[in-house]
Structures are given as C-alpha cells and as structure tokens.
Design a protein around this motif. Structure first.
Motif, PDB file in Angstrom:
ATOM      1  N   ASP A  19       0.826  -1.208   0.000  1.00  0.00           N
ATOM      2  CA  ASP A  19       0.000   0.000   0.000  1.00  0.00           C
ATOM      3  C   ASP A  19       0.860   1.257   0.000  1.00  0.00           C
ATOM      4  O   ASP A  19       0.604   2.201  -0.731  1.00  0.00           O
ATOM      5  CB  ASP A  19      -0.982   0.001   1.169  1.00  0.00           C
ATOM      6  CG  ASP A  19      -0.315  -0.212   2.519  1.00  0.00           C
ATOM      7  OD1 ASP A  19       0.830  -0.700   2.553  1.00  0.00           O
ATOM      8  OD2 ASP A  19      -0.945   0.093   3.537  1.00  0.00           O
ATOM      9  N   LEU A  20       1.931   1.255   0.784  1.00  0.00           N
ATOM     10  CA  LEU A  20       2.823   2.411   0.814  1.00  0.00           C
ATOM     11  C   LEU A  20       3.599   2.518  -0.494  1.00  0.00           C
ATOM     12  O   LEU A  20       3.784   3.609  -1.024  1.00  0.00           O
ATOM     13  CB  LEU A  20       3.779   2.335   2.003  1.00  0.00           C
ATOM     14  CG  LEU A  20       4.720   3.526   2.184  1.00  0.00           C
ATOM     15  CD1 LEU A  20       3.925   4.832   2.305  1.00  0.00           C
ATOM     16  CD2 LEU A  20       5.603   3.335   3.406  1.00  0.00           C
ATOM     17  N   HIS A  23       1.360   4.042  -3.030  1.00  0.00           N
ATOM     18  CA  HIS A  23       1.161   5.469  -2.740  1.00  0.00           C
ATOM     19  C   HIS A  23       2.383   6.273  -3.182  1.00  0.00           C
ATOM     20  O   HIS A  23       2.234   7.341  -3.806  1.00  0.00           O
ATOM     21  CB  HIS A  23       0.891   5.661  -1.249  1.00  0.00           C
ATOM     22  CG  HIS A  23       0.513   7.049  -0.885  1.00  0.00           C
ATOM     23  ND1 HIS A  23      -0.713   7.591  -1.183  1.00  0.00           N
ATOM     24  CD2 HIS A  23       1.220   8.025  -0.264  1.00  0.00           C
ATOM     25  CE1 HIS A  23      -0.750   8.845  -0.758  1.00  0.00           C
ATOM     26  NE2 HIS A  23       0.401   9.122  -0.196  1.00  0.00           N
ATOM     27  N   LEU A  27       2.516   9.223  -6.025  1.00  0.00           N
ATOM     28  CA  LEU A  27       3.053  10.556  -5.759  1.00  0.00           C
ATOM     29  C   LEU A  27       4.187  10.898  -6.720  1.00  0.00           C
ATOM     30  O   LEU A  27       4.287  12.032  -7.196  1.00  0.00           O
ATOM     31  CB  LEU A  27       3.534  10.671  -4.310  1.00  0.00           C
ATOM     32  CG  LEU A  27       2.452  10.742  -3.255  1.00  0.00           C
ATOM     33  CD1 LEU A  27       3.067  10.754  -1.859  1.00  0.00           C
ATOM     34  CD2 LEU A  27       1.578  11.963  -3.448  1.00  0.00           C
ATOM     35  N   GLY A  92      -3.458  11.478   1.828  1.00  0.00           N
ATOM     36  CA  GLY A  92      -2.147  10.981   1.430  1.00  0.00           C
ATOM     37  C   GLY A  92      -1.371  10.279   2.506  1.00  0.00           C
ATOM     38  O   GLY A  92      -1.857   9.335   3.121  1.00  0.00           O
ATOM     39  N   LEU A  93      -0.188  10.760   2.754  1.00  0.00           N
ATOM     40  CA  LEU A  93       0.739  10.060   3.630  1.00  0.00           C
ATOM     41  C   LEU A  93       0.244   9.932   5.061  1.00  0.00           C
ATOM     42  O   LEU A  93       0.650   9.017   5.765  1.00  0.00           O
ATOM     43  CB  LEU A  93       2.109  10.761   3.616  1.00  0.00           C
ATOM     44  CG  LEU A  93       2.897  10.616   2.313  1.00  0.00           C
ATOM     45  CD1 LEU A  93       4.183  11.423   2.420  1.00  0.00           C
ATOM     46  CD2 LEU A  93       3.210   9.179   2.002  1.00  0.00           C
ATOM     47  N   ASP A  95      -2.487   8.882   5.943  1.00  0.00           N
ATOM     48  CA  ASP A  95      -3.228   7.634   5.994  1.00  0.00           C
ATOM     49  C   ASP A  95      -2.337   6.419   5.801  1.00  0.00           C
ATOM     50  O   ASP A  95      -2.771   5.295   5.991  1.00  0.00           O
ATOM     51  CB  ASP A  95      -4.321   7.615   4.907  1.00  0.00           C
ATOM     52  CG  ASP A  95      -5.355   8.700   5.147  1.00  0.00           C
ATOM     53  OD1 ASP A  95      -5.452   9.172   6.287  1.00  0.00           O
ATOM     54  OD2 ASP A  95      -6.045   9.076   4.180  1.00  0.00           O
ATOM     55  N   ALA A  96      -1.095   6.644   5.366  1.00  0.00           N
ATOM     56  CA  ALA A  96      -0.196   5.522   5.108  1.00  0.00           C
ATOM     57  C   ALA A  96       0.341   4.991   6.433  1.00  0.00           C
ATOM     58  O   ALA A  96       0.462   5.720   7.409  1.00  0.00           O
ATOM     59  CB  ALA A  96       0.951   5.977   4.218  1.00  0.00           C
TER      60      ALA A  96
END
Length: 97
Positions: A19-20, A23, A27, A92-93, A95-96
């Motif tokens: 998931d990261l 993301h 980005l 964005g981040l 939520d990571a």
C-alpha cells in the motif's frame, strides 16, 4: 547450535508494504506530471533552489538571468505546482502506515 532471539513485535518492518509502495509510486507519477507542466527554466530554478540548496543569486547566475527573474521563476513554479500536488496529497501520507 545457533542461538537466536525473538524479534519484538513492536519494531517497525524495514520492508515497505504494497500500500505504501503504491502510494509512493502515485506521488512520484504526480510529481513528474506536475514538474512537466513547468517551463525548463522554472524546473531548473526549482531543482537548484529546493533540492540542491542554491541561493537565489546562485540560481540566477546558473540560469544567466537577473536575481529578480530567478525569484520570479521560483514563485511561479511553486504557485503552479501547489494545486497540482495538493490535490494528490489529500488522504495521502497521513493515511499511510
């Protein structure tokens, strides 16, 4: 026989989760698109100033323009990038993992 110790469960993993990774890839793609929307001089000024740490005067010297023009290029580049990148950062981040 080899002696081992259990790894505490509270330690973060050094492996990036899918998931990261997705993301970060998104980005990176968004940043490439946003940077592509700038003129070459704006892109160069932005990279020299924000990434390489050059002063306004040094950026101007490299670009062969007056310092005020270099400052203007930076202002317009940031103004152009801000909405493009902010729309991609919502949810964005933070939520990571």
């Amino acid at each position: 026989m080899r002696s081992t110790e259990a790894i505490p469960s509270h330690l973060p993993s050094s492996v990036q989760g899918p998931d990261l990774a997705a993301h970060v890839a998104l980005l990176r793609e968004r940043m490439d698109q946003a940077m592509g929307s700038l003129t070459e001089r704006q892109r160069t000024a932005l990279v020299l100033y924000e990434v390489e740490g050059y002063s306004h005067a040094e950026v101007a010297e490299v670009l062969g323009v007056p310092e005020g023009t270099a400052r203007s290029d930076l202002f317009h580049a940031k103004r152009r990038l801000r909405p493009l990148l902010e729309s991609g950062m919502k949810g964005g981040l933070d939520d990571a993992p």
